[in-house]
Design a protein around this motif. Structure first.
Motif, PDB file in Angstrom:
ATOM      1  N   PHE A   1       1.083  -1.129  -0.128  1.00  0.00           N
ATOM      2  CA  PHE A   1      -0.748   0.232  -0.162  1.00  0.00           C
ATOM      3  C   PHE A   1       1.106   1.058  -0.315  1.00  0.00           C
ATOM      4  CE2 PHE A   1      -2.847  -3.085   1.550  1.00  0.00           C
ATOM      5  CZ  PHE A   1      -3.757  -2.704   1.215  1.00  0.00           C
ATOM      6  N   ARG A   2       2.335   0.945   0.447  1.00  0.00           N
ATOM      7  CA  ARG A   2       2.587   2.324   0.157  1.00  0.00           C
ATOM      8  C   ARG A   2       2.859   3.536   0.753  1.00  0.00           C
ATOM      9  NH1 ARG A   2       5.225   1.714  -6.391  1.00  0.00           N
ATOM     10  NH2 ARG A   2       5.545  -0.490  -6.474  1.00  0.00           N
ATOM     11  N   PRO A   3       2.849   3.463   2.593  1.00  0.00           N
ATOM     12  CA  PRO A   3       2.062   4.797   2.808  1.00  0.00           C
ATOM     13  C   PRO A   3       3.690   5.623   2.795  1.00  0.00           C
ATOM     14  CG  PRO A   3       2.395   3.046   4.291  1.00  0.00           C
ATOM     15  CD  PRO A   3       2.621   2.541   3.211  1.00  0.00           C
ATOM     16  N   TYR A   4       4.643   5.331   2.693  1.00  0.00           N
ATOM     17  CA  TYR A   4       5.355   5.890   2.625  1.00  0.00           C
ATOM     18  C   TYR A   4       6.886   5.433   1.257  1.00  0.00           C
ATOM     19  CZ  TYR A   4       6.758   3.017   6.314  1.00  0.00           C
ATOM     20  OH  TYR A   4       7.554   1.631   7.661  1.00  0.00           O
ATOM     21  N   LYS A   5       7.547   5.885   0.918  1.00  0.00           N
ATOM     22  CA  LYS A   5       8.487   4.812   0.001  1.00  0.00           C
ATOM     23  C   LYS A   5       9.599   5.636   0.021  1.00  0.00           C
ATOM     24  CE  LYS A   5       7.723   8.593  -3.838  1.00  0.00           C
ATOM     25  NZ  LYS A   5       7.232   9.701  -2.902  1.00  0.00           N
ATOM     26  N   LEU A   6      10.959   5.020  -0.088  1.00  0.00           N
ATOM     27  CA  LEU A   6      12.242   5.938  -0.432  1.00  0.00           C
ATOM     28  C   LEU A   6      12.146   7.106  -0.363  1.00  0.00           C
ATOM     29  CD1 LEU A   6      14.049   2.751  -1.623  1.00  0.00           C
ATOM     30  CD2 LEU A   6      13.370   2.762   0.555  1.00  0.00           C
ATOM     31  N   GLY A   7      13.541   7.166   0.288  1.00  0.00           N
ATOM     32  CA  GLY A   7      13.957   9.109  -0.145  1.00  0.00           C
ATOM     33  C   GLY A   7      12.637  10.317   1.130  1.00  0.00           C
ATOM     34  N   ASP A   8      11.307   9.788   1.852  1.00  0.00           N
ATOM     35  CA  ASP A   8      10.739  10.780   1.745  1.00  0.00           C
ATOM     36  C   ASP A   8      10.475  10.802   3.510  1.00  0.00           C
ATOM     37  OD1 ASP A   8       8.641  10.114   0.076  1.00  0.00           O
ATOM     38  OD2 ASP A   8       7.325   8.842   0.390  1.00  0.00           O
ATOM     39  N   PHE A   9      10.119  12.102   4.114  1.00  0.00           N
ATOM     40  CA  PHE A   9      10.746  12.177   5.227  1.00  0.00           C
ATOM     41  C   PHE A   9       9.217  11.652   6.447  1.00  0.00           C
ATOM     42  CE2 PHE A   9      10.786  15.288   8.773  1.00  0.00           C
ATOM     43  CZ  PHE A   9      12.392  14.756   9.449  1.00  0.00           C
ATOM     44  N   VAL A  10       9.760  11.152   6.921  1.00  0.00           N
ATOM     45  CA  VAL A  10       8.408  10.296   7.388  1.00  0.00           C
ATOM     46  C   VAL A  10       8.651  10.552   9.334  1.00  0.00           C
ATOM     47  CG1 VAL A  10       7.445   9.151   5.893  1.00  0.00           C
ATOM     48  CG2 VAL A  10       8.775   7.950   7.550  1.00  0.00           C
ATOM     49  N   GLU A  11       7.235  10.222   9.325  1.00  0.00           N
ATOM     50  CA  GLU A  11       7.289   9.847  11.328  1.00  0.00           C
ATOM     51  C   GLU A  11       6.751   8.902  11.799  1.00  0.00           C
ATOM     52  OE1 GLU A  11       6.379  12.440  16.189  1.00  0.00           O
ATOM     53  OE2 GLU A  11       6.093  13.438  13.980  1.00  0.00           O
ATOM     54  N   VAL A  12       7.030   7.601  12.368  1.00  0.00           N
ATOM     55  CA  VAL A  12       6.675   6.326  12.502  1.00  0.00           C
ATOM     56  C   VAL A  12       7.088   5.530  14.030  1.00  0.00           C
ATOM     57  CG1 VAL A  12       6.781   5.805  10.167  1.00  0.00           C
ATOM     58  CG2 VAL A  12       8.208   5.276  10.923  1.00  0.00           C
ATOM     59  N   ALA A  13       6.201   5.736  14.589  1.00  0.00           N
ATOM     60  CA  ALA A  13       6.065   4.947  15.415  1.00  0.00           C
ATOM     61  C   ALA A  13       6.978   5.563  16.550  1.00  0.00           C
ATOM     62  CB  ALA A  13       7.222   3.443  15.442  1.00  0.00           C
ATOM     63  N   GLY A  14       6.324   6.923  16.633  1.00  0.00           N
ATOM     64  CA  GLY A  14       7.591   8.070  17.428  1.00  0.00           C
ATOM     65  C   GLY A  14       8.790   8.144  16.573  1.00  0.00           C
ATOM     66  N   GLN A  15       8.845   7.967  15.950  1.00  0.00           N
ATOM     67  CA  GLN A  15      10.411   8.271  15.150  1.00  0.00           C
ATOM     68  C   GLN A  15      10.320   9.267  13.869  1.00  0.00           C
ATOM     69  OE1 GLN A  15      13.992   7.535  16.574  1.00  0.00           O
ATOM     70  NE2 GLN A  15      12.635   6.732  18.080  1.00  0.00           N
ATOM     71  N   ALA A  16      10.942  10.267  13.769  1.00  0.00           N
ATOM     72  CA  ALA A  16      11.147  10.605  12.361  1.00  0.00           C
ATOM     73  C   ALA A  16      12.470  10.466  11.883  1.00  0.00           C
ATOM     74  CB  ALA A  16      10.318  12.161  13.041  1.00  0.00           C
ATOM     75  N   GLY A  17      12.344  10.894  10.524  1.00  0.00           N
ATOM     76  CA  GLY A  17      13.330  10.185   9.444  1.00  0.00           C
ATOM     77  C   GLY A  17      12.766  10.610   8.340  1.00  0.00           C
ATOM     78  N   SER A  18      14.173  10.705   7.214  1.00  0.00           N
ATOM     79  CA  SER A  18      14.081  10.324   5.913  1.00  0.00           C
ATOM     80  C   SER A  18      14.002   8.681   5.699  1.00  0.00           C
ATOM     81  CB  SER A  18      15.522  11.050   5.120  1.00  0.00           C
ATOM     82  OG  SER A  18      14.940  12.189   5.698  1.00  0.00           O
ATOM     83  N   VAL A  19      13.381   7.953   4.924  1.00  0.00           N
ATOM     84  CA  VAL A  19      13.429   6.609   4.887  1.00  0.00           C
ATOM     85  C   VAL A  19      14.455   6.002   3.256  1.00  0.00           C
ATOM     86  CG1 VAL A  19      11.836   4.286   3.667  1.00  0.00           C
ATOM     87  CG2 VAL A  19      11.011   6.659   4.362  1.00  0.00           C
ATOM     88  N   LYS A  20      14.918   5.235   3.767  1.00  0.00           N
ATOM     89  CA  LYS A  20      16.608   5.198   3.519  1.00  0.00           C
ATOM     90  C   LYS A  20      16.169   3.562   3.463  1.00  0.00           C
ATOM     91  CE  LYS A  20      19.155   8.765   3.617  1.00  0.00           C
ATOM     92  NZ  LYS A  20      19.367   9.332   3.177  1.00  0.00           N
ATOM     93  N   ASP A  21      15.293   2.800   3.578  1.00  0.00           N
ATOM     94  CA  ASP A  21      15.359   1.224   3.224  1.00  0.00           C
ATOM     95  C   ASP A  21      14.466   0.459   3.714  1.00  0.00           C
ATOM     96  OD1 ASP A  21      15.461  -1.006   1.569  1.00  0.00           O
ATOM     97  OD2 ASP A  21      17.286  -1.946   3.220  1.00  0.00           O
TER      98      ASP A  21
END
Length: 276
Positions: free
Chosen positions: A123-143
């Motif tokens: 379902f791709r709620p995020y993809k590589l390179g996106d800046f996200v906040e998941v499970a209380g952690q924020a950062g750019s998706v690397k893998d």
């Protein structure tokens, strides 16, 4: 005819029949195995090709589904082959089912991450390179793997988030949309000209080429604070320009206020002394 010779002939005939039966069973088992392997290989290839053609299915997920289909068919083929040799497969299937249940309970957390990884990749709620906040952690998706999501924080720390935690929590994707709204609150002194301050903010924001003209810059008095009048300002820009617009606006509006004679108040205390 001698009874021993007759008995010997019967034994020979029985051995021949058993040999023929065994040979037939062996040939059928080999045929089932060969055909089953061909079917399993064909299904695996078809699933993988379908995944490659689909925009929604990642290559990793396609390979996972292809392998799952292949080994599932091969398990059925092996049971069918054993059945040709007279092996009691009912008890074998029951034992395999019990073993699968035991393994599933033992690996409950791992399988939960696997299932969540399939959902994330599908379902791709995020993809590589996106800046996200998941499970209380924020950062750019690397893998993104079937079990974990790797993030890189703003100060380049590596954070590994189990997919079960990511999928089971609120996901905020700051890069999902092409545009974002930047919100500001500027405070001015009660003695300052409100209309003049709002015009300075409008002109300063409008001078930034990254700020959209449509929707237009929005300014309004938001609140009467304890020592200031608070003016809310909202502008729109491309998502990639968000922080640049934010940081530059904080500096540029302050400098424009100074030139225009608009003061930014700060909390202060007045000490009263009692004489006599």
């Amino acid at each position: 005819m001698d009874p021993q010779e007759l008995m010997s002939g019967d034994n020979l005939s029985s051995l021949i029949e058993r040999g023929i039966d065994a040979g037939t069973s062996l040939a059928l088992a080999a045929l089932i195995l060969i055909v089953g392997m061909m079917v399993a290989g064909g299904v695996r290839k078809a699933v993988r090709n379908a995944a490659v053609k689909s925009d929604r299915i990642d290559d990793t997920l396609g390979g996972f589904f292809a392998s799952l289909a292949y080994y599932g068919i091969m398990a059925i083929v092996v049971i069918a082959v054993l059945n040709r040799f007279g092996v009691e497969t009912t008890s074998l299937v029951a034992a395999l089912g019990a073993a699968t249940l035991a393994i599933g309970l033992a690996l409950q957390g791992t399988l939960s991450n696997l299932a969540a990884g399939v959902m994330i990749i599908l379902f791709r709620p995020y993809k590589l390179g996106d800046f996200v906040e998941v499970a209380g952690q924020a950062g750019s998706v690397k893998d993104i793997t079937l079990f974990t999501t790797e993030l890189a924080t703003g100060d380049n720390k590596k954070v590994i988030v189990p997919n079960g935690s990511a999928w089971g929590d609120v996901i905020t994707n700051y890069s999902a949309n092409d545009t974002r709204r930047v919100d500001f609150t500027f405070s001015i002194d009660y003695s300052d000209d409100i209309d003049k301050a709002m015009q300075i903010i409008q002109d300063t924001m409008g001078a930034d080429e990254r700020v959209f003209k449509d929707p237009a810059v929005f300014t309004a008095v938001m609140a009467h604070g304890g020592s200031s009048v608070d003016i809310v300002t909202r502008v729109w820009c491309n998502s990639g320009d968000y922080w640049g617009v934010h940081f530059d606006a904080m500096k540029n509006v302050k400098e424009a206020f100074d030139k225009g004679g608009i003061s930014i108040p700060y909390p202060h205390q007045v000490n009263m002394t009692r004489e006599g």
